[in-house]
Design an enzyme around this catalytic site. Structure first.
Site, PDB file in Angstrom:
ATOM      1  N   SER A  12      73.138 106.479  38.380  1.00 50.65           N
ATOM      2  CA  SER A  12      74.425 105.894  37.958  1.00 50.65           C
ATOM      3  C   SER A  12      75.588 106.759  38.410  1.00 50.65           C
ATOM      4  O   SER A  12      75.588 107.968  38.187  1.00 50.65           O
ATOM      5  CB  SER A  12      74.502 105.816  36.431  1.00 50.65           C
ATOM      6  N   HIS A  56      75.242 100.328  39.732  1.00 49.30           N
ATOM      7  CA  HIS A  56      74.304 100.416  40.851  1.00 49.30           C
ATOM      8  C   HIS A  56      74.555  99.258  41.805  1.00 49.30           C
ATOM      9  O   HIS A  56      74.938  98.181  41.407  1.00 49.30           O
ATOM     10  CB  HIS A  56      72.859 100.350  40.353  1.00 49.30           C
ATOM     11  N   HIS A  79      65.318 100.112  36.095  1.00 52.01           N
ATOM     12  CA  HIS A  79      64.902 100.949  34.965  1.00 52.01           C
ATOM     13  C   HIS A  79      63.854 100.204  34.149  1.00 52.01           C
ATOM     14  O   HIS A  79      63.827  98.978  34.109  1.00 52.01           O
ATOM     15  CB  HIS A  79      66.089 101.247  34.050  1.00 52.01           C
ATOM     16  N   TYR A 127      63.926  99.789  31.077  1.00 56.80           N
ATOM     17  CA  TYR A 127      64.544  98.980  30.020  1.00 56.80           C
ATOM     18  C   TYR A 127      65.001  97.608  30.508  1.00 56.80           C
ATOM     19  O   TYR A 127      65.353  96.757  29.706  1.00 56.80           O
ATOM     20  CB  TYR A 127      65.726  99.727  29.365  1.00 56.80           C
ATOM     21  N   GLU A 128      64.999  97.390  31.826  1.00 56.36           N
ATOM     22  CA  GLU A 128      65.463  96.084  32.302  1.00 56.36           C
ATOM     23  C   GLU A 128      64.447  94.974  32.005  1.00 56.36           C
ATOM     24  O   GLU A 128      64.788  93.953  31.438  1.00 56.36           O
ATOM     25  CB  GLU A 128      65.850  96.155  33.766  1.00 56.36           C
ATOM     26  N   ALA A 154      71.752 110.299  36.066  1.00 60.04           N
ATOM     27  CA  ALA A 154      72.701 110.804  35.080  1.00 60.04           C
ATOM     28  C   ALA A 154      71.900 111.079  33.818  1.00 60.04           C
ATOM     29  O   ALA A 154      70.986 110.327  33.494  1.00 60.04           O
ATOM     30  CB  ALA A 154      73.776 109.763  34.811  1.00 60.04           C
ATOM     31  N   MET A 168      66.969 107.834  30.975  1.00 63.62           N
ATOM     32  CA  MET A 168      66.226 106.570  30.904  1.00 63.62           C
ATOM     33  C   MET A 168      65.562 106.188  32.223  1.00 63.62           C
ATOM     34  O   MET A 168      65.226 105.022  32.433  1.00 63.62           O
ATOM     35  CB  MET A 168      67.186 105.450  30.483  1.00 63.62           C
ATOM     36  N   SER A 169      65.388 107.139  33.113  1.00 68.06           N
ATOM     37  CA  SER A 169      64.859 106.762  34.434  1.00 68.06           C
ATOM     38  C   SER A 169      63.939 107.845  34.981  1.00 68.06           C
ATOM     39  O   SER A 169      63.443 108.692  34.240  1.00 68.06           O
ATOM     40  CB  SER A 169      66.024 106.543  35.414  1.00 68.06           C
ATOM     41  N   ASN A 199      76.935 114.056  29.654  1.00 69.27           N
ATOM     42  CA  ASN A 199      77.326 114.231  28.242  1.00 69.27           C
ATOM     43  C   ASN A 199      76.336 115.164  27.559  1.00 69.27           C
ATOM     44  O   ASN A 199      75.208 115.326  28.021  1.00 69.27           O
ATOM     45  CB  ASN A 199      77.322 112.869  27.513  1.00 69.27           C
ATOM     46  N   HIS A 214      79.921 103.631  30.049  1.00 69.96           N
ATOM     47  CA  HIS A 214      81.167 103.753  30.814  1.00 69.96           C
ATOM     48  C   HIS A 214      81.434 105.226  31.153  1.00 69.96           C
ATOM     49  O   HIS A 214      81.710 105.584  32.302  1.00 69.96           O
ATOM     50  CB  HIS A 214      82.319 103.161  29.996  1.00 69.96           C
TER      51      HIS A 214
HETATM   52  N1  HPA Z   1      70.734 109.723  26.887  1.00 72.21           N
HETATM   53  C1  HPA Z   1      69.982 108.971  27.716  1.00 72.21           C
HETATM   54  N2  HPA Z   1      70.351 108.668  28.950  1.00 72.21           N
HETATM   55  C2  HPA Z   1      71.512 109.164  29.391  1.00 72.21           C
HETATM   56  C3  HPA Z   1      72.335 109.968  28.595  1.00 72.21           C
HETATM   57  C4  HPA Z   1      71.923 110.269  27.268  1.00 72.21           C
HETATM   58  O1  HPA Z   1      72.588 110.965  26.487  1.00 72.21           O
HETATM   59  N3  HPA Z   1      73.421 110.285  29.349  1.00 72.21           N
HETATM   60  C5  HPA Z   1      73.246 109.696  30.554  1.00 72.21           C
HETATM   61  N4  HPA Z   1      72.091 109.016  30.591  1.00 72.21           N
END
Ligand code: HPA
Length: 264
Positions: free
Chosen positions: A24, A55, A77, A79-80, A107, A202-203, A226, A239
């Site tokens: 991402s 993407h 992913h 989750y899709e 990410a 998540m990937s 983050n 976002h």
């Molecule tokens: N958790 C899961 N997936 C993520 C995060 C997170 O805090 N930040 C970016 N992808």
């Protein structure tokens, strides 16, 4: 016609040395590819369709840092559609193109307060606590893949050197795969910390497993977007993930170009 034949017909027969999957907000790397041939996933049977915001869903073949590469701009992913093997046809096509190395990016959230947004972390290992595995259902003994060196030690060492040379702070860490699409609860993050996680996302892990099954050498890098849920100052949204990843992507691009230049 199968994906490999379509790709060869459009991009030529010359072998590809490495594949790069863009996470991402990291789509900019695709723009750096020279003499690029770009093919939409829609045109490639078995490749992910639809896709997640942030993407693009295209395969870009061309030159990067003196190598011939295949850049996967967009991934499916888990989750899709709940399919951990969704990237298998794409990675099989990569192998068919001659690649021996796969560089995965994503990410991620950080579980280390000193490793904050825009930090780059090279994966040293992963935890797959999901009960899911893309090789479930495959027949034969090849599915019993040795995962002691899921991430290639020589590629990791090169990435350490590249970071030093480029003046990019070097971090390594364990990535914990969480299915998403919800972000984690603070209690889940505390549990992961006890289980050895430095990063959460998540990937990537299903792709590492598939790539090791295919005999590819793997390196993975996260852009921290983050601090994970429950950490002071954590700002978590899809976002923000895309915005922060885009901001930090120049360093990610330098790391990947450095890896391609210095040695695969
Ligand atoms: N958790 C899961 N997936 C993520 C995060 C997170 O805090 N930040 C970016 N992808």
């Amino acid at each position: 016609m199968e994906a490999l034949s379509i790709i060869r017909r459009q991009a030529g027969e010359k072998p590809v040395e490495a594949g790069i999957v863009l996470g991402s907000g990291l789509g900019q790397l695709g723009d750096a590819v020279t003499e690029a041939v770009s093919i939409h996933y829609e045109a490639l049977p078995g490749f992910p369709k639809g896709g997640v915001s942030g993407h693009q869903g295209r395969l870009i073949i061309g030159g990067l840092a003196g190598r011939r590469v295949a850049v996967f701009s967009g991934r499916e992913h888990y989750y899709e559609h709940g399919n951990p093997a969704a990237m298998r046809p794409a990675l099989e096509a990569l192998q068919g193109l001659g690649a021996s190395t796969l560089i995965l990016t994503n990410a991620a959230g950080s579980l280390r307060s000193a490793v904050g947004p825009t930090s780059i972390v090279v994966h040293s290992d992963y935890v797959n606590w999901s009960g899911r595995n893309p090789l479930i259902g495959e027949a034969g003994d090849a599915r019993f893949v040795d995962m002691r060196d899921a991430y290639d030690p020589a590629l990791r060492a090169t990435l350490r050197d590249v970071a030093a040379r480029e003046g990019i702070p070097h971090h390594e860490g364990v990535y914990f795969w969480f299915s998403g699409p919800t972000f984690e609860t603070p209690a889940e993050i505390r549990a992961m910390k006890i289980l050895g996680a430095d990063l959460v996302g998540m990937s990537t892990v299903p792709e590492v497993i598939l790539a090791r099954r295919l005999g590819l050498r793997v390196a993975a890098l996260s852009m921290v977007t983050n601090l994970a849920a429950g950490f002071e100052g954590a700002e978590i949204s899809h976002h923000d993930t895309k915005a922060v990843a885009a901001k930090g992507s120049a360093a990610m691009i330098r790391m990947i170009k450095g890896l391609l230049e210095t040695g695969l």
